[in-house]
Design an enzyme around this catalytic site. Structure first.
Site, PDB file in Angstrom:
ATOM      1  CB  VAL A   1     -34.126   2.730 -38.716  1.00 30.72           C
ATOM      2  CG1 VAL A   1     -34.471   3.020 -40.158  1.00 30.72           C
ATOM      3  CG2 VAL A   1     -34.140   1.227 -38.461  1.00 30.72           C
TER       4      VAL A   1
ATOM      5  CE  LYS B   1     -21.090 -18.856 -32.137  1.00 32.50           C
ATOM      6  NZ  LYS B   1     -21.086 -20.175 -31.523  1.00 32.50           N
TER       7      LYS B   1
ATOM      8  N   GLY C   1     -33.019 -12.396 -30.117  1.00 30.32           N
ATOM      9  CA  GLY C   1     -33.700 -11.307 -29.407  1.00 30.32           C
ATOM     10  C   GLY C   1     -33.622 -10.060 -30.264  1.00 30.32           C
TER      11      GLY C   1
ATOM     12  CB  CYS D   1     -35.462  -6.665 -36.076  1.00 28.47           C
ATOM     13  SG  CYS D   1     -34.681  -5.062 -35.880  1.00 28.47           S
TER      14      CYS D   1
END
Ligand code: UGA
Length: 439
Positions: A11, A249, A255, A258
């Site tokens: 980030v 999907k 995983g 976040c």
């Protein structure tokens, strides 16, 4: 504008670099001297397409330092992009955010806006503003604004430069104006709201996407039972604009750094306020089960993996990143090893990181072919392009027994049908066109 960014993870670094690309003078602060030296020399410490090119292109406007006092002293805006990892109880650990807030309070000499980009529990921006106010060393005004980040790993630069939206959470009009100026050259819709709503937008967005994935995974599991095909089902659903065709999907669960953390954190927060967030809880539970789906499938073919050569293709939580956080392989490979399997793994960029966690017990292969050589079973955990481009004939010719369990539906069933392998994927019919039956 003179901008400083605290933290140089996905980030912080991507934000800093993209703000420099839009003409701001940016200083990125990190505590790790080695990392700072690396970035100063134009090298990115993370694998992210396009990032290093932009670091080099904007090197005159982009600086890296461990000296936070100098960086924060006269900044117009200070972004906080440090990690907020999960605590044992599922809540967010805000130690790093508070540490930076303290350093800001100690250093600032001018009025400035502190922008929290890290994902933080609802109400944190208010607390940080009070904390800074109480700790300030000089007579200046510091306003805190929430500006959550929506970038995905692997496309972080693209997602930041072409943001779907920019969310600005403020309690003070002037702080809002400063952020509008920061983002004036970004072509994205801007949503200005109060701080708590901005914080909630971030959690609600991530948790909704996690829910969508868990939903499609459950439908996939049911498709397997009743004989429907999840790829066609998702396609048929996706044409409805109200549903949308993304994040449908099916696979082995979400995983990354976040979704697992943010679903648990919001669930924890709701519980804390005596409210049970049932949908989010369901998404978490479904995901935990889905992670183990491939090993469960393998039991149809082998009672145990003891003494077998097991090829593992893909280690990272998704393609386009070397990040292993919450990757399904982290749970599955130890179970395979415990079962006595001879694990032979391949990943284009994730092996170095995996080696740090498992220096022993796994043979790291330099090619897909090497991993498949003499394998008794193959598990596909990540849909890397290199895997999708590997001909199914290779599985037949290289493996001792061509049993392929694909957690990411990398291949078309029609192709598996022709390849003479046993192909078991997610939410679809199992293809068993092998000369010898293993079932
Ligand atoms: C996610 C969000 O997509 C970003 O919008 C958000 O900013 C970011 O979290 C964050 O909070 O920082 P990221 O974790 O990088 O981004 O990765 P995604 O591409 O969202 O994938 C997360 C997981 O979901 C992966 O394991 C992926 O394989 C899985 N997934 C995704 C599916 O199983 N099915 C899908 O259809 C989509």
């Amino acid at each position: 504008m003179k901008i400083s960014v605290a933290g140089t993870g996905y980030v912080g670094l991507v934000t800093g670099v993209c703000l420099a690309e839009h003409g701001h003078t940016v200083t990125c602060v990190d505590i790790d001297e080695r990392k700072v030296a690396l970035m100063e020399s134009g090298v990115s410490p993370i694998y992210e397409p396009g990032l290093e090119e932009l670091m080099k292109k904007n090197k005159d406007r982009l600086h890296f330092t461990t000296n936070y006092q100098q960086a924060y002293r006269d900044a117009d805006v200070i972004f906080i992009g440090v990690g907020t990892p999960e605590k044992k109880d599922g809540s967010a650990n805000l130690t790093s955010v508070y540490q930076v807030a303290e350093q800001i309070a100690e250093s600032v000499e001018n009025d400035c806006v502190v922008v929290i980009k890290s994902t933080v529990p609802i109400g944190t921006n208010d607390k940080i503003e009070s904390f800074i106010e109480a700790s300030l060393q000089r007579d200046v005004n510091v306003y805190v604004a929430s500006n959550p980040e929506f970038l995905s790993q692997g496309s972080a630069v693209k997602d930041t430069l072409n943001a779907s939206r920019i969310v600005i959470g403020v309690e003070n009009e002037a702080a809002g104006d400063v952020l509008q100026t920061v983002y004036k050259d970004f072509k994205a819709p801007i949503v200005v709201t109060n701080r708590k709503s901005a914080e909630m937008i971030k959690y609600a967005s991530n948790d909704f996407l996690a829910l969508k994935i868990s939903f499609i995974n459950e439908i996939a599991n049911l498709c397997e039972i009743i004989g429907a095909d999840i790829e066609d089902v998702a396609k048929g659903m996706g044409f409805d604009k109200r549903i949308g065709d993304q994040f449908l999907k099916a696979g082995i669960g979400y995983g990354g750094s976040c979704f697992p953390k943010d679903t648990k954190a919001l669930h924890w927060l709701a519980n804390f306020h005596d409210y049970e967030l049932k949908t989010v809880k369901a998404a978490i539970d479904v995901n935990e089960n889905q992670k183990l789906k491939l090993l469960k499938k393998s039991r149809k073919y082998y009672d145990r993996l003891t003494g077998l050569n097991v090829a593992v293709l893909g280690l990272t939580f998704k393609p386009g990143t070397d990040d292993l956080r919450e990757a399904p392989t982290l749970v599955n490979i130890p179970l395979m090893i415990e079962d006595g399997a001879n694990v032979r793994a391949w990943d284009p960029v994730g092996m170095e990181n995996f080696k740090k966690v498992h220096p022993e017990g796994v043979t790291y292969c330099s090619s897909i072919e090497e991993a498949l050589q003499e394998a008794d079973i193959c598990f596909i955990f990540t849909e890397w392009e290199e895997i999708k481009a590997t001909s199914l004939d290779k599985y037949r010719t290289l493996m001792r027994r061509p049993i392929v369990i694909d957690g990411r539906n990398c291949y078309r069933l029609a192709d598996a049908d022709k390849a003479g392998i046993l192909y078991d994927s997610i939410g679809r019919e199992t293809i068993s066109q092998t000369e010898t039956s293993f079932v």
